[in-house]
Motif scaffolding. Sequence first.
Motif, PDB file in Angstrom:
ATOM      1  N   ALA A 110       0.829  -1.209   0.000  1.00 33.05           N
ATOM      2  CA  ALA A 110       0.000   0.000   0.000  1.00 33.05           C
ATOM      3  C   ALA A 110       0.865   1.262   0.000  1.00 33.05           C
ATOM      4  N   MET A 111       1.910   1.301   0.841  1.00 31.07           N
ATOM      5  CA  MET A 111       2.762   2.486   0.911  1.00 31.07           C
ATOM      6  C   MET A 111       3.532   2.695  -0.389  1.00 31.07           C
ATOM      7  N   ALA A 112       3.989   1.614  -1.003  1.00 35.61           N
ATOM      8  CA  ALA A 112       4.711   1.742  -2.274  1.00 35.61           C
ATOM      9  C   ALA A 112       3.781   2.264  -3.371  1.00 35.61           C
ATOM     10  N   SER A 113       2.529   1.842  -3.366  1.00 41.67           N
ATOM     11  CA  SER A 113       1.595   2.350  -4.383  1.00 41.67           C
ATOM     12  C   SER A 113       1.283   3.824  -4.145  1.00 41.67           C
ATOM     13  N   TYR A 114       1.197   4.232  -2.887  1.00 37.41           N
ATOM     14  CA  TYR A 114       0.982   5.646  -2.558  1.00 37.41           C
ATOM     15  C   TYR A 114       2.173   6.487  -3.023  1.00 37.41           C
ATOM     16  N   ASP A 115       3.378   6.036  -2.721  1.00 35.45           N
ATOM     17  CA  ASP A 115       4.583   6.738  -3.132  1.00 35.45           C
ATOM     18  C   ASP A 115       4.644   6.860  -4.657  1.00 35.45           C
ATOM     19  N   ALA A 116       4.312   5.786  -5.352  1.00 33.49           N
ATOM     20  CA  ALA A 116       4.330   5.801  -6.822  1.00 33.49           C
ATOM     21  C   ALA A 116       3.247   6.738  -7.386  1.00 33.49           C
ATOM     22  N   ALA A 117       2.082   6.799  -6.741  1.00 33.76           N
ATOM     23  CA  ALA A 117       1.030   7.727  -7.181  1.00 33.76           C
ATOM     24  C   ALA A 117       1.481   9.173  -6.972  1.00 33.76           C
ATOM     25  N   LEU A 118       2.152   9.448  -5.852  1.00 39.97           N
ATOM     26  CA  LEU A 118       2.701  10.783  -5.623  1.00 39.97           C
ATOM     27  C   LEU A 118       3.752  11.125  -6.684  1.00 39.97           C
ATOM     28  N   ALA A 119       4.545  10.125  -7.105  1.00 38.56           N
ATOM     29  CA  ALA A 119       5.533  10.347  -8.162  1.00 38.56           C
ATOM     30  C   ALA A 119       4.840  10.716  -9.471  1.00 38.56           C
ATOM     31  N   GLU A 120       3.721  10.066  -9.771  1.00 39.36           N
ATOM     32  CA  GLU A 120       2.947  10.414 -10.974  1.00 39.36           C
ATOM     33  C   GLU A 120       2.481  11.868 -10.919  1.00 39.36           C
ATOM     34  N   ALA A 121       2.195  12.348  -9.711  1.00 35.98           N
ATOM     35  CA  ALA A 121       1.743  13.727  -9.523  1.00 35.98           C
ATOM     36  C   ALA A 121       2.909  14.711  -9.402  1.00 35.98           C
ATOM     37  N   GLY A 122       4.148  14.193  -9.279  1.00 32.31           N
ATOM     38  CA  GLY A 122       5.329  15.043  -9.203  1.00 32.31           C
ATOM     39  C   GLY A 122       5.676  15.563  -7.827  1.00 32.31           C
ATOM     40  N   ILE A 123       5.136  14.942  -6.765  1.00 34.80           N
ATOM     41  CA  ILE A 123       5.390  15.459  -5.416  1.00 34.80           C
ATOM     42  C   ILE A 123       5.881  14.387  -4.447  1.00 34.80           C
ATOM     43  N   GLU A 124       6.539  13.358  -4.968  1.00 35.54           N
ATOM     44  CA  GLU A 124       6.998  12.242  -4.138  1.00 35.54           C
ATOM     45  C   GLU A 124       8.153  12.587  -3.211  1.00 35.54           C
ATOM     46  N   ASN A 125       8.843  13.681  -3.423  1.00 35.09           N
ATOM     47  CA  ASN A 125      10.035  13.989  -2.642  1.00 35.09           C
ATOM     48  C   ASN A 125       9.807  15.012  -1.543  1.00 35.09           C
TER      49      ASN A 125
END
Length: 161
Positions: free
Chosen positions: A16-31
């Motif tokens: 679940a956390m990895a999918s959330y992190d990857a979704a944030l990366a799609e939005a450009g705000i993972e960092n």
Amino acid sequence: MSTIRVVWGSASAPTAMASYDAALAEAGIENYNLVSVSSMIPAETPVEAVGTAPDLGPAGERLTVVEARATTAGPGRVSAALAWTQSVDDGPGLFYETAGEMDHETVERRVREGLAAGQDLREWEFGDSAVAVESQQAESGAHTTAVVLAVYGESEPILSD
């Protein structure tokens, strides 16, 4: 005045956390470290739906957001929606968010209903509303997350000197 950018993404991953992190990366705000606020738009603040955020500052800093987020372990469908409107006199406005295991049409209807209820609570004259929806099918054996976020301005240091 700073701009509020509406961004979105969805992704699947083994946890679940990895999918959330990857979704944030799609939005450009993972960092960034996200700090959630309720749903008020300050007066005289433009809102732009951009999909993916531009560079908002150094990694590890704080971003203020309103977040719609849904995660599921497949199979299933996750959807997230964010609706907004601003008062016509360049005054304040509202965001409303909804998310869950539902289809695109249902999440959009629910977020529009929520926004209308929020408008009814206020004695402001509102302009047009806008909605951003992200929806994705979750395959069996994978976790899937859909997010839509309103990002307030640029990042800020999380630690002081």
